[in-house]
Motif scaffolding. Structure first.
Motif, PDB file in Angstrom:
ATOM      1  N   GLN A  72       0.839  -1.209   0.000  1.00 61.52           N
ATOM      2  CA  GLN A  72       0.000   0.000   0.000  1.00 61.52           C
ATOM      3  C   GLN A  72       0.874   1.260   0.000  1.00 61.52           C
ATOM      4  N   PRO A  73       0.644   2.185  -0.931  1.00 65.39           N
ATOM      5  CA  PRO A  73       1.455   3.404  -0.935  1.00 65.39           C
ATOM      6  C   PRO A  73       1.130   4.298   0.270  1.00 65.39           C
ATOM      7  N   ILE A  74       2.168   4.936   0.797  1.00 66.49           N
ATOM      8  CA  ILE A  74       1.992   5.896   1.899  1.00 66.49           C
ATOM      9  C   ILE A  74       2.409   7.280   1.418  1.00 66.49           C
ATOM     10  N   THR A  75       3.687   7.390   1.034  1.00 60.05           N
ATOM     11  CA  THR A  75       4.200   8.684   0.567  1.00 60.05           C
ATOM     12  C   THR A  75       4.338   8.713  -0.957  1.00 60.05           C
ATOM     13  N   GLY A  76       4.293   7.524  -1.579  1.00 63.28           N
ATOM     14  CA  GLY A  76       4.561   7.449  -3.013  1.00 63.28           C
ATOM     15  C   GLY A  76       6.023   7.129  -3.285  1.00 63.28           C
ATOM     16  N   ASP A  77       6.862   7.156  -2.238  1.00 66.43           N
ATOM     17  CA  ASP A  77       8.274   6.810  -2.369  1.00 66.43           C
ATOM     18  C   ASP A  77       8.455   5.434  -1.734  1.00 66.43           C
ATOM     19  N   VAL A  78       8.606   4.411  -2.567  1.00 63.13           N
ATOM     20  CA  VAL A  78       8.647   3.026  -2.066  1.00 63.13           C
ATOM     21  C   VAL A  78       9.801   2.782  -1.106  1.00 63.13           C
ATOM     22  N   ILE A  79      10.903   3.516  -1.272  1.00 60.80           N
ATOM     23  CA  ILE A  79      12.067   3.346  -0.413  1.00 60.80           C
ATOM     24  C   ILE A  79      11.767   3.819   1.012  1.00 60.80           C
ATOM     25  N   VAL A  80      10.880   4.778   1.150  1.00 55.15           N
ATOM     26  CA  VAL A  80      10.439   5.254   2.467  1.00 55.15           C
ATOM     27  C   VAL A  80       9.279   4.401   2.970  1.00 55.15           C
ATOM     28  N   ASP A  81       8.354   4.084   2.077  1.00 56.54           N
ATOM     29  CA  ASP A  81       7.137   3.366   2.490  1.00 56.54           C
ATOM     30  C   ASP A  81       7.437   1.989   3.076  1.00 56.54           C
ATOM     31  N   ALA A  82       8.399   1.257   2.504  1.00 58.25           N
ATOM     32  CA  ALA A  82       8.680  -0.117   2.966  1.00 58.25           C
ATOM     33  C   ALA A  82       9.099  -0.159   4.438  1.00 58.25           C
ATOM     34  N   PRO A  83      10.068   0.675   4.897  1.00 58.26           N
ATOM     35  CA  PRO A  83      10.418   0.636   6.325  1.00 58.26           C
ATOM     36  C   PRO A  83       9.272   1.088   7.229  1.00 58.26           C
ATOM     37  N   VAL A  84       8.466   2.046   6.761  1.00 53.87           N
ATOM     38  CA  VAL A  84       7.310   2.490   7.564  1.00 53.87           C
ATOM     39  C   VAL A  84       6.349   1.319   7.741  1.00 53.87           C
ATOM     40  N   HIS A  85       6.062   0.599   6.663  1.00 54.41           N
ATOM     41  CA  HIS A  85       5.189  -0.580   6.738  1.00 54.41           C
ATOM     42  C   HIS A  85       5.769  -1.637   7.687  1.00 54.41           C
ATOM     43  N   TYR A  86       7.075  -1.846   7.581  1.00 58.63           N
ATOM     44  CA  TYR A  86       7.753  -2.852   8.403  1.00 58.63           C
ATOM     45  C   TYR A  86       7.611  -2.511   9.891  1.00 58.63           C
ATOM     46  N   ILE A  87       7.845  -1.238  10.234  1.00 54.45           N
ATOM     47  CA  ILE A  87       7.727  -0.796  11.632  1.00 54.45           C
ATOM     48  C   ILE A  87       6.281  -0.927  12.102  1.00 54.45           C
ATOM     49  N   GLU A  88       5.341  -0.533  11.264  1.00 57.43           N
ATOM     50  CA  GLU A  88       3.926  -0.610  11.657  1.00 57.43           C
ATOM     51  C   GLU A  88       3.456  -2.066  11.761  1.00 57.43           C
ATOM     52  N   PHE A  89       4.025  -2.942  10.927  1.00 50.91           N
ATOM     53  CA  PHE A  89       3.735  -4.373  11.055  1.00 50.91           C
ATOM     54  C   PHE A  89       4.194  -4.873  12.430  1.00 50.91           C
ATOM     55  N   ALA A  90       5.401  -4.480  12.839  1.00 50.26           N
ATOM     56  CA  ALA A  90       5.933  -4.891  14.144  1.00 50.26           C
ATOM     57  C   ALA A  90       5.047  -4.399  15.281  1.00 50.26           C
ATOM     58  N   MET A  91       4.492  -3.186  15.138  1.00 46.00           N
ATOM     59  CA  MET A  91       3.643  -2.624  16.189  1.00 46.00           C
ATOM     60  C   MET A  91       2.269  -3.297  16.216  1.00 46.00           C
ATOM     61  N   LYS A  92       1.756  -3.672  15.046  1.00 44.34           N
ATOM     62  CA  LYS A  92       0.426  -4.302  14.983  1.00 44.34           C
ATOM     63  C   LYS A  92       0.479  -5.781  15.366  1.00 44.34           C
ATOM     64  N   LYS A  93       1.595  -6.440  15.050  1.00 46.04           N
ATOM     65  CA  LYS A  93       1.719  -7.886  15.292  1.00 46.04           C
ATOM     66  C   LYS A  93       3.032  -8.180  16.018  1.00 46.04           C
ATOM     67  N   PRO A  94       3.169  -7.675  17.242  1.00 46.83           N
ATOM     68  CA  PRO A  94       4.456  -7.821  17.942  1.00 46.83           C
ATOM     69  C   PRO A  94       4.863  -9.262  18.196  1.00 46.83           C
ATOM     70  N   LYS A  95       3.901 -10.126  18.465  1.00 48.13           N
ATOM     71  CA  LYS A  95       4.225 -11.538  18.752  1.00 48.13           C
ATOM     72  C   LYS A  95       4.820 -12.210  17.505  1.00 48.13           C
ATOM     73  N   LEU A  96       4.187 -11.965  16.358  1.00 54.05           N
ATOM     74  CA  LEU A  96       4.684 -12.542  15.110  1.00 54.05           C
ATOM     75  C   LEU A  96       6.029 -11.919  14.745  1.00 54.05           C
ATOM     76  N   PHE A  97       6.147 -10.600  14.924  1.00 52.29           N
ATOM     77  CA  PHE A  97       7.414  -9.914  14.637  1.00 52.29           C
ATOM     78  C   PHE A  97       8.557 -10.534  15.442  1.00 52.29           C
ATOM     79  N   LYS A  98       8.321 -10.729  16.744  1.00 59.94           N
ATOM     80  CA  LYS A  98       9.371 -11.304  17.602  1.00 59.94           C
ATOM     81  C   LYS A  98       9.724 -12.718  17.159  1.00 59.94           C
ATOM     82  N   ALA A  99       8.711 -13.514  16.802  1.00 56.90           N
ATOM     83  CA  ALA A  99       8.961 -14.878  16.337  1.00 56.90           C
ATOM     84  C   ALA A  99       9.798 -14.879  15.058  1.00 56.90           C
TER      85      ALA A  99
END
Length: 198
Positions: A72-99
């Protein structure tokens, strides 16, 4: 009487559930089979061994992550969007992220390898990383990976908090600084309750 056939997808679904519940600590053929209410035999008919099942599961999770979280686009810059998605994934699914990324028995090295490949593909769409050598790219990716995972650790521990907009700004600055060879300067506030106790 016909014997019931268990598919690879059914086994992967059960394996995923085991990881969601207990991480990779209890990732055994017996526990996956127990989750399905079967013997371990169908697992070994579909997969060479548990390492094969683990690698296949990690590949599936990585593909699903990119489809559900990273595309899903956030800023339109994929190089920025990917780490933002990754961090937000970790915050939404911390148990899976840790695993996936923290558990020593988890998928850390494999998931890191996937991340390098994924980000290398994205970098072809960016003017910032156009034409750099693989060696330079790998060093820049490692630098970003260390900072981003440090941010995740601080966010999950409640040491810092960032709004969605602040997170985007921070990642934007990180990527700009790294691509220009600058030292990244943090501009985040530590939770006042924590700094009072230091």
């Amino acid at each position: 009487m016909r014997r019931k056939v268990y598919t690879k997808d059914q086994i992967l679904k059960a394996a995923h559930e085991v990881v969601l519940e207990s991480g990779f600590e209890k990732f055994t053929a017996r526990n996956v089979a127990k989750k399905m209410g079967i013997s371990t035999q169908p697992i070994y008919l579909e997969f060479k061994n548990m390492e094969d099942l683990k690698r296949t599961l990690l590949q599936k999770i990585e593909t699903d992550m990119h489809r559900k979280f990273m595309s899903q686009p956030i800023t339109g810059d994929v190089i920025v969007d990917a780490p933002v998605h990754y961090i937000e994934f970790a915050m939404k699914k911390p148990k899976l992220f840790k695993a996936l990324y923290v558990d020593p028995k988890g998928g850390g090295p494999i998931m890191y390898e996937y991340s390098v490949k994924f980000y290398k593909e994205l970098s072809k769409q960016s003017r910032r990383f156009n034409g750099i050598s693989d060696e330079t790219f790998n060093l820049l990716h490692l630098e970003a990976w260390i900072v981003v995972n440090g941010l995740i650790t601080m966010l999950l521990a409640g040491i810092i908090s960032l709004s969605h907009e602040e997170l985007i700004d921070l990642v934007q600055k990180l990527i700009d600084d790294i691509s220009q060879g600058k030292k990244f300067q943090f501009d985040v506030k530590v939770d006042p309750k924590i700094s009072e106790n230091i």
